[in-house]
Design a protein around this motif. Sequence first.
Motif, PDB file in Angstrom:
ATOM      1  N   LEU A 139       0.869  -1.181   0.000  1.00 43.96           N
ATOM      2  CA  LEU A 139       0.000   0.000   0.000  1.00 43.96           C
ATOM      3  C   LEU A 139       0.903   1.227   0.000  1.00 43.96           C
ATOM      4  O   LEU A 139       1.650   1.455   0.960  1.00 43.96           O
ATOM      5  CB  LEU A 139      -0.899   0.006   1.233  1.00 43.96           C
ATOM      6  CG  LEU A 139      -1.893   1.162   1.352  1.00 43.96           C
ATOM      7  CD1 LEU A 139      -3.070   0.955   0.398  1.00 43.96           C
ATOM      8  CD2 LEU A 139      -2.387   1.318   2.785  1.00 43.96           C
ATOM      9  N   TRP A 198      -7.566   1.897   5.360  1.00 42.74           N
ATOM     10  CA  TRP A 198      -7.261   0.657   4.645  1.00 42.74           C
ATOM     11  C   TRP A 198      -6.857  -0.412   5.654  1.00 42.74           C
ATOM     12  O   TRP A 198      -6.067  -0.147   6.573  1.00 42.74           O
ATOM     13  CB  TRP A 198      -6.142   0.889   3.632  1.00 42.74           C
ATOM     14  CG  TRP A 198      -6.542   1.886   2.581  1.00 42.74           C
ATOM     15  CD1 TRP A 198      -7.173   1.631   1.402  1.00 42.74           C
ATOM     16  CD2 TRP A 198      -6.394   3.313   2.639  1.00 42.74           C
ATOM     17  NE1 TRP A 198      -7.414   2.785   0.717  1.00 42.74           N
ATOM     18  CE2 TRP A 198      -6.941   3.855   1.442  1.00 42.74           C
ATOM     19  CE3 TRP A 198      -5.847   4.191   3.571  1.00 42.74           C
ATOM     20  CZ2 TRP A 198      -6.965   5.204   1.168  1.00 42.74           C
ATOM     21  CZ3 TRP A 198      -5.866   5.556   3.301  1.00 42.74           C
ATOM     22  CH2 TRP A 198      -6.418   6.057   2.109  1.00 42.74           C
ATOM     23  N   VAL A 200      -3.644   0.827  -3.912  1.00 40.78           N
ATOM     24  CA  VAL A 200      -4.225  -0.171  -3.010  1.00 40.78           C
ATOM     25  C   VAL A 200      -4.091  -1.549  -3.657  1.00 40.78           C
ATOM     26  O   VAL A 200      -4.757  -1.838  -4.656  1.00 40.78           O
ATOM     27  CB  VAL A 200      -5.711   0.136  -2.722  1.00 40.78           C
ATOM     28  CG1 VAL A 200      -6.256  -0.845  -1.687  1.00 40.78           C
ATOM     29  CG2 VAL A 200      -5.883   1.575  -2.253  1.00 40.78           C
ATOM     30  N   ASN A 224     -10.599  -1.361   1.460  1.00 40.16           N
ATOM     31  CA  ASN A 224     -10.589   0.059   1.135  1.00 40.16           C
ATOM     32  C   ASN A 224     -11.868   0.710   1.668  1.00 40.16           C
ATOM     33  O   ASN A 224     -12.962   0.178   1.500  1.00 40.16           O
ATOM     34  CB  ASN A 224     -10.512   0.205  -0.385  1.00 40.16           C
ATOM     35  CG  ASN A 224     -10.366   1.652  -0.827  1.00 40.16           C
ATOM     36  OD1 ASN A 224      -9.266   2.167  -0.838  1.00 40.16           O
ATOM     37  ND2 ASN A 224     -11.467   2.283  -1.205  1.00 40.16           N
TER      38      ASN A 224
END
Length: 469
Positions: free
Chosen positions: A19, A90, A115, A121
């Motif tokens: 991420l 996240w 992502v 998410n």
Amino acid sequence: MSDIFGKPLQQIETTIPGLVLFELPVHGDSRGWFKENWQREKMTALGLEDFGPVQNNISFNDAVGTTRGIHAEPWDKWVSVATGRIFGAWVDLREGPSFGVTFTAEIDPSRAIFVPRGVGNSYQTLEANTAYAYLVNDHWSPAAEYAFLNLADETAAIEWPIPLSDVEISDKDKVHPRLAGVTPIAPRKTLVLGAAGQLGLALRARLGDAAHVEYVTRAELDVTSPDLPTARRWRDYGTIINAAAYTAVDVAETAEGRAAAWGANATAVSALARVADKHGITLVHVSSDYVFDGTGHGEYAEDAAFSPLGVYGQSKAAGDLAAQTAARHYIVRTSWVIGEGKNFVRTMASLAERGIDPSVVSDQIGRLSFTEDIAAAIVHLLDVKADYGTYNVTSGGAALSWADIAREVYRITDNDTARVSDVTTAEYFANATTPVSPRPLNSTLDLAKITATGFTPRDGAEALVAYLA
């Protein structure tokens, strides 16, 4: 808005593996502002893999506090906002040690975040009229595997700027499970072709029977079939390891063998490369020293010019060229492969045990490649995410002739090495009654490139002792 201007492009690592938060340059004047929201060349130069977006979605939110998520899908996302501002949260919902790790950040037009597949998410709007945008690299499918987490999960403990009791949340999002009830998203699948062969068996021993690893033979999946593009939901696969090959070197010189060799070693690889390139799959293909004619001195580097002598070598060279058309590819070039089943070392050990004194070719020089080591090198390249390309993988140590290796087998098995006689390649095949493929006399491959990735090939002499034990 003035605080969004003037930032240099940079990436910021987060607490969740893969991420990545990006600061984006935004240029403005009295007319408004402009930014490059996704710029492939610049992003990949920073180290982000080209994730191949296929769709751009925009969610417009007219009220402050609009809250959505937490959703994890089996594809990657590039999340940004065109107008407004969000609080993003996240949570890693992937199978593995980082399951449940959380990261939060505010996203405005000067920021974006990558992502990865399987990371949950969610967001909450901090300004009215917020346009939330995301690029994805697959199309929605009811057959795909998803994971959901409750926005109020106590383990994730997300500190929402606006209490969840004060915002509007969809009925579906309200009833998502807590972390303890979430089924983690498994890694993208690994498909091993040629599972019944020497290398296929070594890969099974190395990779095990994890749920995301699939082993098939050609009877179970014909990669030359016109149905290959729809034979699997290919977006669920991250890696294809092609351990299948036609290896009957001499039979390849016949009309029937020539067609079979080209079908398995070239046509099939071309089909796999097309599938891999279309779906962002990493293709691992196993090559051979036979792509060279063996007339060169010293060790062959990965970029040496192809000059195959026979049909088998020609088909393998064509397969290498086909594999290179996949953007994500590793070509693992080997020589003199030894694994489970019938092979040169087992044959010599059997001859020694039965009291037979063989004549063995002494003018072909190279190194053995044990399937255990080839499998280990393949897993290493994938694990460390080495640069895509071709890597030579054989045993280390001195280059030897087949006769030298035969004598080593006799010595290790406590037999008299003098029982092995030298013969030239020409003498060995002088009385052949069936077609014989020409052999490269020098098959020694340079191992500097694979070693530079952190993989140290085993010494050939030590590996031979261990194999015979």
